[in-house]
Design a protein around this motif. Structure first.
Motif, PDB file in Angstrom:
ATOM      1  N   THR A 246      33.006  37.589  43.247  1.00 26.94           N
ATOM      2  CA  THR A 246      34.064  38.352  42.917  1.00 26.94           C
ATOM      3  C   THR A 246      33.677  39.739  42.112  1.00 26.94           C
ATOM      4  O   THR A 246      33.899  40.846  42.305  1.00 26.94           O
ATOM      5  CB  THR A 246      35.336  37.741  42.302  1.00 26.94           C
ATOM      6  N   SER A 247      33.070  39.265  40.940  1.00 27.17           N
ATOM      7  CA  SER A 247      32.639  40.234  40.090  1.00 27.17           C
ATOM      8  C   SER A 247      31.615  41.283  40.422  1.00 27.17           C
ATOM      9  O   SER A 247      31.728  42.536  40.129  1.00 27.17           O
ATOM     10  CB  SER A 247      32.113  39.585  38.744  1.00 27.17           C
ATOM     11  N   SER A 248      30.426  40.783  41.221  1.00 29.26           N
ATOM     12  CA  SER A 248      29.273  41.754  41.542  1.00 29.26           C
ATOM     13  C   SER A 248      29.312  41.754  42.991  1.00 29.26           C
ATOM     14  O   SER A 248      28.018  42.081  43.233  1.00 29.26           O
ATOM     15  CB  SER A 248      28.555  41.376  40.659  1.00 29.26           C
ATOM     16  N   CYS A 249      29.694  40.874  43.879  1.00 31.57           N
ATOM     17  CA  CYS A 249      29.371  40.405  45.113  1.00 31.57           C
ATOM     18  C   CYS A 249      27.932  40.062  45.223  1.00 31.57           C
ATOM     19  O   CYS A 249      27.220  40.298  46.282  1.00 31.57           O
ATOM     20  CB  CYS A 249      29.568  41.862  46.027  1.00 31.57           C
ATOM     21  N   ALA A 250      27.586  39.131  44.366  1.00 31.48           N
ATOM     22  CA  ALA A 250      26.131  38.561  44.353  1.00 31.48           C
ATOM     23  C   ALA A 250      26.309  37.461  45.367  1.00 31.48           C
ATOM     24  O   ALA A 250      27.167  36.938  45.888  1.00 31.48           O
ATOM     25  CB  ALA A 250      25.940  37.831  43.153  1.00 31.48           C
ATOM     26  N   ILE A 251      25.135  37.225  45.886  1.00 31.51           N
ATOM     27  CA  ILE A 251      24.719  36.358  46.999  1.00 31.51           C
ATOM     28  C   ILE A 251      23.847  35.220  46.706  1.00 31.51           C
ATOM     29  O   ILE A 251      22.673  35.596  46.025  1.00 31.51           O
ATOM     30  CB  ILE A 251      23.986  37.256  48.050  1.00 31.51           C
ATOM     31  N   ASP A 252      24.212  33.913  46.357  1.00 30.07           N
ATOM     32  CA  ASP A 252      23.439  32.946  46.118  1.00 30.07           C
ATOM     33  C   ASP A 252      22.153  32.702  47.150  1.00 30.07           C
ATOM     34  O   ASP A 252      22.482  32.793  48.316  1.00 30.07           O
ATOM     35  CB  ASP A 252      24.230  31.516  45.866  1.00 30.07           C
ATOM     36  N   ASN A 253      21.092  32.223  46.705  1.00 24.46           N
ATOM     37  CA  ASN A 253      19.986  32.268  47.433  1.00 24.46           C
ATOM     38  C   ASN A 253      20.234  30.926  48.356  1.00 24.46           C
ATOM     39  O   ASN A 253      19.604  29.757  48.191  1.00 24.46           O
ATOM     40  CB  ASN A 253      18.759  32.192  46.799  1.00 24.46           C
ATOM     41  N   ILE A 254      20.667  30.877  49.508  1.00 28.96           N
ATOM     42  CA  ILE A 254      21.113  29.733  50.232  1.00 28.96           C
ATOM     43  C   ILE A 254      20.064  29.076  50.890  1.00 28.96           C
ATOM     44  O   ILE A 254      19.714  28.004  50.704  1.00 28.96           O
ATOM     45  CB  ILE A 254      21.974  30.285  51.446  1.00 28.96           C
ATOM     46  N   SER A 255      18.974  29.724  51.205  1.00 29.65           N
ATOM     47  CA  SER A 255      17.659  29.159  51.701  1.00 29.65           C
ATOM     48  C   SER A 255      16.994  28.236  50.633  1.00 29.65           C
ATOM     49  O   SER A 255      16.348  27.231  50.960  1.00 29.65           O
ATOM     50  CB  SER A 255      16.633  30.058  52.329  1.00 29.65           C
ATOM     51  N   GLU A 256      16.950  28.740  49.373  1.00 30.88           N
ATOM     52  CA  GLU A 256      16.386  27.973  48.393  1.00 30.88           C
ATOM     53  C   GLU A 256      17.236  26.887  48.089  1.00 30.88           C
ATOM     54  O   GLU A 256      16.733  25.945  47.842  1.00 30.88           O
ATOM     55  CB  GLU A 256      16.222  28.857  47.267  1.00 30.88           C
ATOM     56  N   ILE A 257      18.496  26.970  48.204  1.00 32.23           N
ATOM     57  CA  ILE A 257      19.380  25.779  47.854  1.00 32.23           C
ATOM     58  C   ILE A 257      19.501  24.606  48.916  1.00 32.23           C
ATOM     59  O   ILE A 257      19.349  23.656  48.633  1.00 32.23           O
ATOM     60  CB  ILE A 257      20.948  26.478  47.803  1.00 32.23           C
ATOM     61  N   GLU A 258      19.186  25.184  50.257  1.00 30.39           N
ATOM     62  CA  GLU A 258      18.724  24.306  51.232  1.00 30.39           C
ATOM     63  C   GLU A 258      17.505  23.421  50.927  1.00 30.39           C
ATOM     64  O   GLU A 258      17.650  22.234  51.325  1.00 30.39           O
ATOM     65  CB  GLU A 258      19.036  24.982  52.568  1.00 30.39           C
ATOM     66  N   GLU A 259      16.613  24.099  50.381  1.00 30.77           N
ATOM     67  CA  GLU A 259      15.233  23.574  50.224  1.00 30.77           C
ATOM     68  C   GLU A 259      15.505  22.317  49.184  1.00 30.77           C
ATOM     69  O   GLU A 259      15.071  21.308  49.276  1.00 30.77           O
ATOM     70  CB  GLU A 259      14.256  24.339  49.824  1.00 30.77           C
TER      71      GLU A 259
END
Length: 469
Positions: A246-259
């Motif tokens: 919400t604050s900055s429209c940041a995107i978590d690193n989903i591919s790294e999280i998946e690993e």
């Protein structure tokens, strides 16, 4: 009470007034120009003893209610997130409100049997949307494994996921004490994560994210937190990742999280993409998809005898009451169906691209100005910025506290205006403003007008701030 012909006449008038509303929308104040408690002073303190003429009621909507409405569809509404409102969705809501009957009904949508079309249309349109987003087939109802459900809001989706994740973990590890369970999010995660923890009596841990990573969660941060909490006897059982905070429209690193989570297969991952969703479907239509529908139904299925049906017992139909916290629901799939068909894939693409292009235009103007700076990397249609204080060789640069004070003054001045709406946020202690276009009727000229307005109020804010200093 209206009879059918009176309803027809009132309906024609209502549609005319809705059309007039949209034609005049740009001329209205963006934010409601009323004081708290205004409506109580205007309405009686009890239900009328006898019914009133419907025309008087409809006129009071215009006279009493509309002045207290903030217009999210206004072309100069740049607060919170892009508005979800289309004329197609409005008509669909009207139709959905008509197909109701005593007892079990479409509005309740408790069971497939209550109104088969409502349930089946939801499954079909959610599969359409899954294909639109490029989701794996396992997320589609047609896979018979996962599927999608329309929740009222993203907060409902999150809370439902947390309930299901907790239920799954407790079944697998019945010896676990609930006070040891932790919900993971980040310092940028929407407050829905912390609220879910509050409702369920659990702990919430906000993992730190930084500007260097565009405020997205990195895999190594997650790995370290998991190791720390496991060593301390705590059990993270769900991570609320985000595509578009919400604050900055940041995107978590989903591919790294998946690993990382490959080593923690019992950690449920719920991805909140509500801000970046751009749905165009009127409010209370938040899509939620799961890989394994059984994890939802195992957690939420309570079936008394009066809700048992032949089709449900055979497992040949979906009963959405077991996919959500509430027993009943409105016929929300109808407006999704109307909007998807009316806009088509290209219509959605054009709308999204327009909003992103307008944000890029705004970011360009902010970079060209000597008065402002961009605080977080622009993402999708969100630009986070703040006002700068002029500096000279004769004076030290302003402190963070001084800049925050300046920007509070700046935001206060902007908020006092009726012709624009933006909100503030705090990123790593920096007080700043969020600018997010996305209303269907916003044009480039409204972006340029907003820039001129900010330039004007920046000059005024700097003058006021210097006077206070």
């Amino acid at each position: 009470m209206l009879d059918i012909e009176e309803f027809r006449k009132a309906g024609y008038q209502a549609i005319d007034r809705i059309c007039d509303y949209y034609y005049s929308l740009a001329d209205k104040p963006v934010v409601a120009q009323v004081e708290p408690g205004y409506l109580r002073k205007l309405l009686p303190d009890a239900v009328p003893e006898t019914g009133e003429p419907f025309q008087a009621i409809a006129d009071d909507f215009q006279k009493l209610i509309m002045p207290g409405i903030t217009h999210w569809q206004h072309p100069s509404f740049f607060a919170y997130f892009p508005t979800a409102s289309t004329l197609e969705g409005t008509i669909a809501d009207l139709y959905a409100s008509t197909v109701t009957s005593p007892g079990f009904n479409v509005q309740a949508q408790i069971l497939w049997l209550c109104s088969p079309a409502a349930t089946e249309l939801e499954a079909i349109t959610m599969d359409w949307a899954a294909k639109l987003f490029g989701l794996d087939e396992v997320f589609m109802a047609s896979s018979l494994k996962g599927g999608g459900v329309i929740q009222p809001t993203a907060s409902d989706s999150c809370l439902t996921a947390v309930v299901a994740a907790r239920s799954q973990f407790s079944r697998l590890h019945p010896e676990t004490h609930l006070q040891n369970l932790i919900i993971y999010g980040t310092t940028m995660t929407h407050s829905l994560g912390a609220k879910a923890a509050l409702i369920l009596g659990l702990s919430f841990r906000a993992l730190e994210v930084s500007r260097d990573d565009a405020y997205g969660l990195r895999g190594e941060t997650l790995r370290k937190a998991l190791e720390e909490d496991r060593a301390a006897g705590k059990i993270p059982f769900i991570l609320i990742a985000t595509v578009g905070t919400t604050s900055s429209c940041a995107i978590d690193n989903i591919s790294e999280i998946e690993e990382v989570v490959k080593a923690y297969p019992e950690l449920w991952i719920h991805i909140d993409a509500a801000y970046a969703g751009w749905g165009l479907v009127n409010f209370e239509s938040s899509g939620m998809w799961v890989r394994n529908r059984k994890l939802l139904t195992d957690a939420l299925d309570v079936t008394p005898e009066f809700l048992r049906t032949k089709h449900s017992e055979e497992g040949t139909v979906i009963d959405y009451r077991n996919w959500q916290l509430a027993l009943g629901k409105r016929f929300r799939a109808l407006k999704l169906w109307f909007v998807l068909r009316s806009y088509g894939v290209e219509g959605f693409r054009a709308h999204i691209r327009k909003g992103i292009k307008q944000a890029e235009l705004f970011a360009t103007r902010i970079r060209e100005s000597q008065k402002f700076e961009i605080v977080a990397p622009p993402s999708f249609a969100l630009v986070v910025f703040r006002l700068l204080a002029p500096s000279s060789e004769d004076s030290p640069p302003p402190s963070l506290a001084q800049l925050n004070s300046l920007n509070r003054t700046f935001h206060s001045r902007v908020s006092a205006r009726p012709d624009i709406f933006v909100i503030q946020t705090d990123i790593e202690g920096i007080y700043c403003l969020r600018f997010v276009p996305g209303a269907e009727r916003t044009e480039d000229k409204h972006i340029e007008a907003a820039v001129r307005l900010f330039e004007e109020e920046a000059t005024n804010a700097l003058r006021d701030w210097k006077g206070e200093a």
